[in-house]
Design a protein around this motif. Structure first.
Motif, mmCIF file in Angstrom:
data_model
loop_
_atom_site.group_PDB
_atom_site.id
_atom_site.type_symbol
_atom_site.label_atom_id
_atom_site.label_comp_id
_atom_site.label_asym_id
_atom_site.label_seq_id
_atom_site.Cartn_x
_atom_site.Cartn_y
_atom_site.Cartn_z
ATOM 1 N N PRO A 189 28.349 73.006 65.698
ATOM 2 C CA PRO A 189 29.383 73.692 65.646
ATOM 3 C C PRO A 189 30.522 73.259 67.000
ATOM 4 O O PRO A 189 31.768 74.377 66.205
ATOM 5 N N THR A 190 30.544 73.362 68.107
ATOM 6 C CA THR A 190 31.388 72.179 68.494
ATOM 7 C C THR A 190 32.368 71.409 68.602
ATOM 8 O O THR A 190 32.968 71.971 68.370
ATOM 9 N N ALA A 191 32.115 70.292 67.519
ATOM 10 C CA ALA A 191 33.323 69.818 66.514
ATOM 11 C C ALA A 191 33.217 70.545 65.789
ATOM 12 O O ALA A 191 35.165 70.801 65.799
ATOM 13 N N LEU A 192 33.136 71.192 64.717
ATOM 14 C CA LEU A 192 33.939 72.129 64.197
ATOM 15 C C LEU A 192 34.752 73.477 64.741
ATOM 16 O O LEU A 192 36.088 73.345 64.526
ATOM 17 N N PHE A 193 34.073 73.657 65.826
ATOM 18 C CA PHE A 193 35.479 74.162 66.548
ATOM 19 C C PHE A 193 36.604 74.014 67.131
ATOM 20 O O PHE A 193 37.635 73.916 66.367
ATOM 21 N N LEU A 239 24.215 68.214 77.831
ATOM 22 C CA LEU A 239 25.292 67.390 78.650
ATOM 23 C C LEU A 239 26.279 66.901 78.111
ATOM 24 O O LEU A 239 27.497 66.821 79.006
ATOM 25 N N ALA A 240 26.045 65.605 77.734
ATOM 26 C CA ALA A 240 27.206 64.744 77.071
ATOM 27 C C ALA A 240 27.919 65.366 76.598
ATOM 28 O O ALA A 240 29.843 65.091 76.863
ATOM 29 N N ALA A 241 28.331 66.254 75.887
ATOM 30 C CA ALA A 241 28.388 66.904 74.458
ATOM 31 C C ALA A 241 29.758 67.460 75.235
ATOM 32 O O ALA A 241 31.326 67.985 75.478
ATOM 33 N N GLY A 242 29.478 68.557 76.926
ATOM 34 C CA GLY A 242 30.098 69.388 77.696
ATOM 35 C C GLY A 242 31.047 67.831 78.016
ATOM 36 O O GLY A 242 32.277 68.290 78.697
ATOM 37 N N ILE A 243 30.516 67.129 79.115
ATOM 38 C CA ILE A 243 30.891 66.309 79.876
ATOM 39 C C ILE A 243 32.577 65.839 79.147
ATOM 40 O O ILE A 243 33.751 65.749 79.182
ATOM 41 N N VAL A 244 32.210 65.397 77.656
ATOM 42 C CA VAL A 244 32.711 64.635 76.327
ATOM 43 C C VAL A 244 34.206 66.052 76.372
ATOM 44 O O VAL A 244 34.946 65.959 76.480
ATOM 45 N N GLN A 271 48.522 62.049 71.435
ATOM 46 C CA GLN A 271 48.323 63.454 72.010
ATOM 47 C C GLN A 271 47.486 64.108 70.101
ATOM 48 O O GLN A 271 46.773 65.058 70.468
ATOM 49 N N GLN A 272 48.136 64.201 68.966
ATOM 50 C CA GLN A 272 47.281 64.055 67.925
ATOM 51 C C GLN A 272 45.566 63.641 67.865
ATOM 52 O O GLN A 272 45.065 64.176 67.162
ATOM 53 N N LEU A 273 44.868 62.147 67.934
ATOM 54 C CA LEU A 273 43.986 62.253 68.270
ATOM 55 C C LEU A 273 43.520 62.168 68.987
ATOM 56 O O LEU A 273 42.108 62.422 68.719
ATOM 57 N N VAL A 274 43.366 63.326 70.630
ATOM 58 C CA VAL A 274 43.019 63.993 71.304
ATOM 59 C C VAL A 274 41.625 64.996 70.643
ATOM 60 O O VAL A 274 40.202 64.072 70.991
ATOM 61 N N LEU A 275 41.719 65.807 69.825
ATOM 62 C CA LEU A 275 40.858 66.325 69.741
ATOM 63 C C LEU A 275 40.060 66.169 67.929
ATOM 64 O O LEU A 275 38.343 66.425 68.314
ATOM 65 N N PRO A 276 40.463 65.424 67.709
ATOM 66 C CA PRO A 276 39.457 64.804 66.948
ATOM 67 C C PRO A 276 39.019 63.708 67.078
ATOM 68 O O PRO A 276 37.827 63.776 66.536
ATOM 69 N N THR A 277 39.417 62.729 68.217
ATOM 70 C CA THR A 277 38.209 61.977 68.650
ATOM 71 C C THR A 277 37.587 62.535 68.957
ATOM 72 O O THR A 277 36.383 62.017 69.038
ATOM 73 N N THR A 278 37.678 63.309 69.935
ATOM 74 C CA THR A 278 36.539 64.313 70.647
ATOM 75 C C THR A 278 35.728 64.287 69.697
ATOM 76 O O THR A 278 34.177 64.936 70.169
ATOM 77 N N ALA A 279 35.557 65.486 68.930
ATOM 78 C CA ALA A 279 35.221 66.081 67.587
ATOM 79 C C ALA A 279 33.369 64.952 67.342
ATOM 80 O O ALA A 279 32.656 65.493 67.076
ATOM 81 N N LEU A 280 34.973 63.747 66.765
ATOM 82 C CA LEU A 280 33.605 63.028 66.186
ATOM 83 C C LEU A 280 32.899 62.502 67.605
ATOM 84 O O LEU A 280 31.770 62.349 67.787
ATOM 85 N N ALA A 281 33.180 62.300 69.001
ATOM 86 C CA ALA A 281 32.417 61.958 69.982
ATOM 87 C C ALA A 281 30.782 62.760 70.554
ATOM 88 O O ALA A 281 30.207 62.804 70.190
ATOM 89 N N VAL A 282 31.711 64.133 69.927
ATOM 90 C CA VAL A 282 30.688 65.548 69.852
ATOM 91 C C VAL A 282 29.490 65.555 69.269
ATOM 92 O O VAL A 282 28.635 64.710 69.308
ATOM 93 N N ILE A 283 29.733 65.004 68.244
ATOM 94 C CA ILE A 283 28.891 64.284 66.838
ATOM 95 C C ILE A 283 28.128 63.291 67.498
ATOM 96 O O ILE A 283 26.719 63.763 67.155
ATOM 97 N N LEU A 284 28.264 62.803 67.910
ATOM 98 C CA LEU A 284 27.529 61.338 68.900
ATOM 99 C C LEU A 284 27.326 61.559 69.399
ATOM 100 O O LEU A 284 25.659 60.908 69.879
ATOM 101 N N CYS A 285 26.895 62.362 69.900
ATOM 102 C CA CYS A 285 26.150 62.858 71.763
ATOM 103 C C CYS A 285 24.930 64.015 71.127
ATOM 104 O O CYS A 285 23.938 63.696 71.346
ATOM 105 N N THR A 286 25.054 64.145 69.795
ATOM 106 C CA THR A 286 23.955 64.388 69.278
ATOM 107 C C THR A 286 22.284 63.285 69.243
ATOM 108 O O THR A 286 21.197 63.910 69.847
ATOM 109 N N LEU A 287 22.317 62.071 69.309
ATOM 110 C CA LEU A 287 21.977 61.286 69.514
ATOM 111 C C LEU A 287 21.255 60.839 70.733
ATOM 112 O O LEU A 287 20.154 59.807 70.636
ATOM 113 N N LEU A 288 21.703 61.362 71.459
ATOM 114 C CA LEU A 288 21.330 60.774 73.361
ATOM 115 C C LEU A 288 20.129 62.551 73.609
ATOM 116 O O LEU A 288 19.856 62.129 74.723
#
Length: 412
Positions: A335-339, A380-385, A357-374
């Motif tokens: 849900p964080t990535a979706l938001f 905590l990793a998703a919050g830092i990202v 600038q345009q890529l910041v949020l899409p890239t962040t959403a992808l990185a947050v999803i990858l945090c799922t594996l941690l």
């Protein structure tokens, strides 16, 4: 008093007296009104929706924690649509026709009563698939809304009157359609929901096909922003209660501290990213406004789901949820990535300059999803990202502003 002063005070007194009448004609407010802000009644209306949102979140937590995520998400989507759509109907109507007379206030309070009836039925809808209370709450709200539109029709004429009657008729027809939730077998209800949700969203474009309501862009953007704050506040409240319970009952501060810290960073970043730009300037046409307003279903639902996900993560950390760490982490990161992605689509991309600038949020959403594996550190990793996304966005914007100022500065 001079004759000129007397002639000026007469109309002023008559206008003041008219504004104090208990009943007034429900005519459109001006789209160019200055200093148009949310009224106390609108704020009260929003706060009462917190009850329904909280109930939906609690039931989503139970479903996900008991390993019934698919069913829980489906029920959550259906119930949250009912909550969001009722709120949105009132919000756009009030932006155009809030005359704040006695009858308007009473009818709005009736709508609030309908919200509370709906909230009381949320648990039955999730657990027993019993939608009677939800439907009755919706019926109360929709009858009140229909009465408001009929007041507009009575107070106006021409295309505006036809528009108001289309709204009143569309609302009633859709409410009859929702009877299917009570009559159809359980397997057919998701399909009915899809059909009726589309039908509901077709009512405004149909009603306003030849006459547009005079909604106020700044007022609408403020109303949506305030509701976003309320939803994020409910997310913080739900997560705080979950962490407190985990610490009090299980003495698990060490396990819960990363979840609490990461969750707080996520919510802070969500607030910052949503409010980083004033969006009312983008709402320049009804088409843009409709798409923007409809898209907020995902923003509101995902923001509330972040809180539910944090509760799930807490329950999993203290051994009370029957799911894996991966599933509990996904309950927060998805849900964080979706938001983030939806806010970028509806808000941020219209004000970003350049590819970086345009890529910041899409890239962040992808990185947050990858945090799922941690594992245990996923939240905590998703919050830092998410916090880093804010930092990078601010840095890039500051650099762009500096370059623009340098380019426009007079030569020395």
């Amino acid at each position: 008093m001079t004759s000129d002063a007397a002639s000026e005070s007469g109309p002023r007194r008559s206008r003041t007296a008219a504004s104090r009448r208990p009943l007034r004609r429900m005519t459109a407010r001006g789209r160019d009104e200055v200093h148009r802000v949310a009224s106390p009644l609108e704020l009260f209306f929003d706060l009462c929706f917190v009850v329904a949102i909280a109930q939906a979140g609690v039931q989503l937590v139970h479903a996900v924690a008991e390993a019934h995520a698919a069913e829980g998400i489906l029920n959550y989507a259906m119930v949250f649509f009912a909550i969001w759509w009722a709120w949105m109907n009132f919000t756009w109507f009030a932006s155009a026709y809030d005359n704040d007379d006695v009858l308007y206030r009473v009818v709005t309070l009736v709508q609030i009563a309908g919200v509370l009836v709906l909230a009381a039925g949320v648990s039955r809808a999730f657990e027993d698939h019993e939608f009677l209370a939800v439907w009755l709450g919706y019926l109360i709200m929709r009858l009140a809304l229909t009465a408001q539109w009929l007041r507009v029709a009575r107070s106006t004429g021409g295309g505006e009157r036809r528009m108001a009657l289309r709204y009143a008729g569309g609302v009633l027809v859709c409410q009859i359609g929702w009877l299917g939730l009570l009559l159809l077998p359980e397997s057919g209800r998701p399909w009915l929901f899809l059909v009726m949700a589309l039908a509901e969203m077709c009512v405004p474009p149909f009603a306003e096909k030849d006459f547009s309501t005079s909604w106020h862009p700044h007022h609408i953007s403020e109303r949506y922003g305030l509701f976003t704050i309320i939803v994020l506040g409910e997310t913080i409240a739900a997560a705080t209660v979950a962490v407190k319970s985990g610490v009090d009952e299980n003495d698990a501060l060490g396990e819960l501290l990363p979840i609490a810290s990461g969750g707080l960073l996520i919510i802070f970043a969500a607030w910052w990213i949503y409010f980083v730009v004033p969006i009312h300037g983008h709402l320049s046409s009804s088409r843009k406004a409709f798409l923007w307003g409809y898209g907020h279903y995902v923003i509101f639902a995902s923001a509330a789901a972040i809180g539910a996900g944090l509760e799930v993560a807490v329950e999993q950390a203290i051994g009370e949820a029957h799911i894996s760490t991966l599933s509990a982490s996904a309950a927060v990161t998805l849900p964080t990535a979706l938001f983030l992605l939806t806010v970028w689509v509806l808000h941020a991309r219209h004000y970003k300059v350049g590819v970086a600038q345009q890529l910041v949020l899409p890239t962040t959403a992808l990185a947050v999803i990858l945090c799922t594996l941690l594992g245990d550190w996923a939240v905590l990793a998703a919050g830092i990202v998410s916090a880093l996304a804010v930092f990078v966005g601010v840095t890039l914007t500051a650099r762009t502003v500096a370059q623009e100022e340098a380019a426009g500065a007079p030569a020395t």
